[in-house]
Design a protein around this motif. Structure first.
Motif, PDB file in Angstrom:
ATOM      1  N   PHE A 170       0.834  -1.208   0.000  1.00 51.15           N
ATOM      2  CA  PHE A 170       0.000   0.000   0.000  1.00 51.15           C
ATOM      3  C   PHE A 170       0.869   1.259   0.000  1.00 51.15           C
ATOM      4  O   PHE A 170       0.618   2.206  -0.749  1.00 51.15           O
ATOM      5  N   PHE A 171       1.923   1.261   0.831  1.00 50.95           N
ATOM      6  CA  PHE A 171       2.841   2.406   0.845  1.00 50.95           C
ATOM      7  C   PHE A 171       3.501   2.589  -0.522  1.00 50.95           C
ATOM      8  O   PHE A 171       3.678   3.716  -0.992  1.00 50.95           O
ATOM      9  N   ALA A 172       3.873   1.476  -1.155  1.00 52.13           N
ATOM     10  CA  ALA A 172       4.503   1.563  -2.477  1.00 52.13           C
ATOM     11  C   ALA A 172       3.566   2.185  -3.499  1.00 52.13           C
ATOM     12  O   ALA A 172       3.985   2.988  -4.343  1.00 52.13           O
ATOM     13  N   SER A 173       2.284   1.827  -3.437  1.00 52.25           N
ATOM     14  CA  SER A 173       1.322   2.409  -4.376  1.00 52.25           C
ATOM     15  C   SER A 173       1.162   3.907  -4.148  1.00 52.25           C
ATOM     16  O   SER A 173       0.975   4.674  -5.098  1.00 52.25           O
ATOM     17  N   GLN A 174       1.259   4.346  -2.885  1.00 50.33           N
ATOM     18  CA  GLN A 174       1.193   5.780  -2.603  1.00 50.33           C
ATOM     19  C   GLN A 174       2.371   6.525  -3.221  1.00 50.33           C
ATOM     20  O   GLN A 174       2.202   7.564  -3.872  1.00 50.33           O
ATOM     21  N   TRP A 175       3.569   5.979  -3.040  1.00 48.39           N
ATOM     22  CA  TRP A 175       4.746   6.645  -3.591  1.00 48.39           C
ATOM     23  C   TRP A 175       4.764   6.575  -5.113  1.00 48.39           C
ATOM     24  O   TRP A 175       5.250   7.510  -5.782  1.00 48.39           O
ATOM     25  N   ASN A 176       4.251   5.493  -5.684  1.00 46.33           N
ATOM     26  CA  ASN A 176       4.156   5.416  -7.148  1.00 46.33           C
ATOM     27  C   ASN A 176       3.234   6.499  -7.692  1.00 46.33           C
ATOM     28  O   ASN A 176       3.485   7.075  -8.756  1.00 46.33           O
ATOM     29  N   GLN A 177       2.164   6.783  -6.958  1.00 48.14           N
ATOM     30  CA  GLN A 177       1.262   7.839  -7.390  1.00 48.14           C
ATOM     31  C   GLN A 177       1.956   9.200  -7.370  1.00 48.14           C
ATOM     32  O   GLN A 177       1.767  10.029  -8.255  1.00 48.14           O
ATOM     33  N   VAL A 178       2.795   9.426  -6.364  1.00 43.10           N
ATOM     34  CA  VAL A 178       3.547  10.678  -6.295  1.00 43.10           C
ATOM     35  C   VAL A 178       4.544  10.762  -7.454  1.00 43.10           C
ATOM     36  O   VAL A 178       4.737  11.823  -8.055  1.00 43.10           O
ATOM     37  N   ALA A 179       5.176   9.624  -7.781  1.00 44.22           N
ATOM     38  CA  ALA A 179       6.116   9.609  -8.907  1.00 44.22           C
ATOM     39  C   ALA A 179       5.405   9.913 -10.223  1.00 44.22           C
ATOM     40  O   ALA A 179       5.931  10.646 -11.076  1.00 44.22           O
ATOM     41  N   VAL A 180       4.212   9.356 -10.401  1.00 43.02           N
ATOM     42  CA  VAL A 180       3.432   9.656 -11.617  1.00 43.02           C
ATOM     43  C   VAL A 180       3.048  11.128 -11.645  1.00 43.02           C
ATOM     44  O   VAL A 180       3.100  11.779 -12.706  1.00 43.02           O
ATOM     45  N   ARG A 181       2.715  11.676 -10.500  1.00 43.16           N
ATOM     46  CA  ARG A 181       2.363  13.101 -10.425  1.00 43.16           C
ATOM     47  C   ARG A 181       3.544  13.964 -10.856  1.00 43.16           C
ATOM     48  O   ARG A 181       3.387  14.909 -11.643  1.00 43.16           O
ATOM     49  N   ASN A 182       4.740  13.644 -10.353  1.00 41.75           N
ATOM     50  CA  ASN A 182       5.930  14.380 -10.774  1.00 41.75           C
ATOM     51  C   ASN A 182       6.182  14.237 -12.272  1.00 41.75           C
ATOM     52  O   ASN A 182       6.592  15.195 -12.936  1.00 41.75           O
ATOM     53  N   SER A 183       5.950  13.041 -12.785  1.00 39.74           N
ATOM     54  CA  SER A 183       6.140  12.810 -14.213  1.00 39.74           C
ATOM     55  C   SER A 183       5.175  13.647 -15.043  1.00 39.74           C
ATOM     56  O   SER A 183       5.549  14.184 -16.101  1.00 39.74           O
ATOM     57  N   ILE A 184       3.943  13.779 -14.580  1.00 42.85           N
ATOM     58  CA  ILE A 184       2.958  14.599 -15.304  1.00 42.85           C
ATOM     59  C   ILE A 184       3.392  16.064 -15.309  1.00 42.85           C
ATOM     60  O   ILE A 184       3.329  16.752 -16.332  1.00 42.85           O
ATOM     61  N   ILE A 185       3.861  16.555 -14.160  1.00 44.34           N
ATOM     62  CA  ILE A 185       4.334  17.937 -14.081  1.00 44.34           C
ATOM     63  C   ILE A 185       5.495  18.153 -15.055  1.00 44.34           C
ATOM     64  O   ILE A 185       5.551  19.160 -15.780  1.00 44.34           O
TER      65      ILE A 185
END
Length: 468
Positions: free
Chosen positions: A151-166
Motif C-alpha cells: 500500500f505504501f509503495a502504491s502511494q509513492w508510485n502515485q507521487v512519482a506519476v504526479r511528478n512525471s505529469i508535471i
C-alpha cells in the motif's frame, strides 16, 4: 523422559511465538558523496506552484493533475492496495456469525428405537466463530506487513506519476514555446527570401541579372518554406500531445519562450544521500523491498503447525417455544491443529521464491538509486553547459547578423556576388534555430533538475497521509 520431551516441545513453541519480523535495511549503494557540478550540502525545494512563474503553464498543470488518466489510474491503484490490505488484515481477527434454523424429520418404524414412526423437531439459534487461526508463528502478521508495504509503495508510485505529469506538461509547454519562436524567425526569413526572389526574378526578366542568382534565391526560399512546414507540423503534434496529457480538450496557448521563468536560485540540490528520502520512486521500491522481505517470514512460518479454533454458543430445543427457556443452552468448541508432513517441496520452494523476489527487489532498489543520482547529475551538467553554450551561440548569432548585413552592403556595392549573401542568410537562419533550441533545452533542464531532486513530493505525501 516424556516430561522432558513435552517441556522441550513447549519451549520450542514459546520461542517460535516470540519471533518478531525484522525490517530489512536497504543496501548501501555506491555513489559519490557530492555532485560534480554542485557542491551545496543543504537541500531545499519549493512547491511546484512557487517554482514556476507563468500563469498559463500553472493553469495547464492544474488541469492535468485533475484529469490526466495515468494519474487517475495511479490513484485507483492506491485504493486497490488499501482494500487488499484491509482484506488481509481482517484475517487477524475471528470471523463471528449468527445463525438460526429449524429442522423436522420423520423416522420410519423399522429404524426407530421405539418400533414406531417418529417425528423429530429441532430448532437452534446462536453465534459462532469458524477456523480462527492463532498466529503463534507470525505468518499472518508477516502477510499483513507485506500488504501494508505494498500500500505504501502504491502511494509513492502515485507521487512519482504526479511528478512525471508535471515534468511532461512543462516540457511540452516549453517545446510549444520553442516551436512558436522558431516559426517566428523562420517566417521572417521566408519573407526576406520572397522579397529577394521577387527582385532577382525581375532583374532576370529585364536582363540586368543572371538566372543563377534568381535560382539561388528561389532555392533558399524553398528550403525556408520546407523548414516552416516542418515546424508547423511539429507544433500541431506537440499541441495534440499536450491535450492528451491534460486529459480533456483545452485551448492550447501560444506561449512566449522569453517569458517562461523558473526560480532556479531558490532550490538547493543537497547531498546525493538526500535522494533516498526525497525521490518517490526510491521510496516506492524501498516499500516493495520491505514487502518482499515480509513474505519470506510468512513462507518460513508455514513450516510450523497451524492451530485454528472453531466454536459456537447458542440455544437448541425440540420445540420452537422452548428455544429460549432455561436449560436450552448449547455450545461446541473444536480446536484443530494441522502439521505439514509431506508437501513435495512446496513449502521449501515458497521460501526460495520469496528470497529470490527479495533479491530482485534489492537489485531494483540499487538500480533506482543509481538512476536517480545519474538524473540529477545529468540535469546539473545540462544546466551548466547549456548556459555556456547559449552564451557562445548568442555571440555567434551577433556575428552572423553582422556578417549578413555586411554581405548585403558588399553586394550592393558590387564587391561580391549574391552567393555570399545567400550563404550568410542561410547560416544566420541555422544559427537562429540552434540558438532557440538551446534556450529551450536550458529551460527544460531546470524542470528536469527540480523533478530529479524529488519535486515537492515530501510536502504532497504529507498532505495525502494526513487525509487518510
Amino acid at each position: 523422559m516424556v516430561r522432558n520431551t513435552l517441556c522441550s516441545a513447549v519451549c520450542a513453541v514459546l520461542l517460535a511465538a516470540c519471533q518478531t519480523q525484522q525490517a530489512l535495511q536497504p543496501p548501501e549503494v555506491a555513489m559519490a558523496s557530492q555532485y560534480a557540478d554542485d557542491q551545496s550540502t543543504e537541500h531545499k525545494l519549493l512547491r511546484w506552484q512557487d517554482y514556476l512563474n507563468d500563469a498559463a503553464l500553472e493553469k495547464i498543470i492544474h488541469q492535468a493533475l485533475q484529469n490526466n488518466h495515468d494519474l487517475q489510474i495511479a490513484s485507483l491503484r492506491i485504493a486497490e492496495a488499501q482494500a487488499a490490505y484491509g482484506i488481509q488484515r481482517s484475517t487477524s481477527f475471528p470471523t463471528i456469525g449468527a445463525d438460526a434454523g429449524g429442522q423436522r424429520s420423520r423416522v420410519p418404524a423399522d429404524l426407530s428405537y421405539t418400533g414406531q414412526v417418529m417425528h423429530v423437531d429441532q430448532y437452534q439459534a446462536g453465534i459462532g466463530l469458524s477456523q480462527w487461526e492463532l498466529d503463534l508463528w507470525g505468518r499472518i502478521r508477516s502477510l499483513n506487513e507485506a500488504a501494508l508495504q505494498s500500500f505504501f509503495a502504491s502511494q509513492w508510485n502515485q507521487v512519482a506519476v504526479r511528478n512525471s505529469i508535471i515534468l511532461q506538461v512543462t516540457q511540452t509547454y516549453l517545446t510549444l514555446s520553442e516551436l512558436e519562436k522558431r516559426i517566428h524567425f523562420a517566417e521572417r526569413s521566408v519573407q526576406n527570401y520572397q522579397n529577394s526572389v521577387r527582385i532577382f526574378k525581375r532583374r532576370y526578366e529585364v536582363g540586368s541579372g543572371s538566372k543563377v542568382e534568381y535560382v539561388q534565391a528561389e532555392t533558399l526560399l524553398r528550403n525556408g518554406q520546407a523548414l516552416l512546414a516542418q515546424l508547423n507540423q511539429a507544433k500541431a503534434t506537440t499541441a495534440n500531445f499536450l491535450v492528451q496529457l491534460v486529459g480533456e480538450p483545452i485551448e492550447v496557448p501560444v506561449p512566449s519562450l522569453d517569458r517562461v521563468v523558473f526560480k532556479t536560485t531558490s532550490i538547493q540540490t543537497g547531498l546525493p544521500s538526500d535522494l533516498l528520502l526525497n525521490r518517490p520512486d526510491i521510496r516506492a521500491v524501498e516499500a516493495k523491498l520491505q514487502a518482499e522481505n515480509a513474505n519470506i517470514y510468512a513462507a518460513r512460518a508455514a513450516f510450523f503447525p497451524r492451530i485454528a479454533l472453531t466454536g459456537s454458543y447458542g440455544t437448541a430445543s425440540a420445540d420452537l417455544d422452548g428455544l429460549f427457556k432455561s436449560g436450552s443452552a448449547a455450545w461446541s468448541f473444536a480446536p484443530s491443529i494441522s502439521i505439514p508432513i509431506f508437501t513435495a517441496g512446496r513449502l521449501k520452494n515458497q521460501v526460495k521464491l520469496a528470497e529470490v523476489r527479495t533479491d530482485i527487489a534489492v537489485a531494483e532498489y540499487e538500480k533506482t538509486v543509481q538512476k536517480a543520482f545519474r538524473e540529477v547529475s545529468d540535469a546539473l551538467a545540462q544546466r551548466r553547459w547549456l548556459s555556456e553554450q547559449l552564451h557562445i551561440q548568442q555571440q555567434g548569432l551577433d556575428a552572423l547578423n553582422e556578417r549578413a548585413r555586411l554581405a548585403e552592403l558588399r553586394y550592393d556595392n558590387g564587391a561580391v556576388n549574391y552567393l555570399e549573401v545567400l550563404d550568410a542568410q542561410r547560416s544566420l537562419l541555422q544559427a537562429e534555430q540552434q540558438w532557440i533550441e538551446t534556450q529551450s533545452a536550458l529551460l527544460k533542464s531546470y524542470v528536469q533538475l527540480y523533478v530529479a531532486l524529488g519535486g515537492d513530493s515530501q510536502q504532497y505525501q504529507t498532505q495525502q497521509s494526513s487525509s487518510l
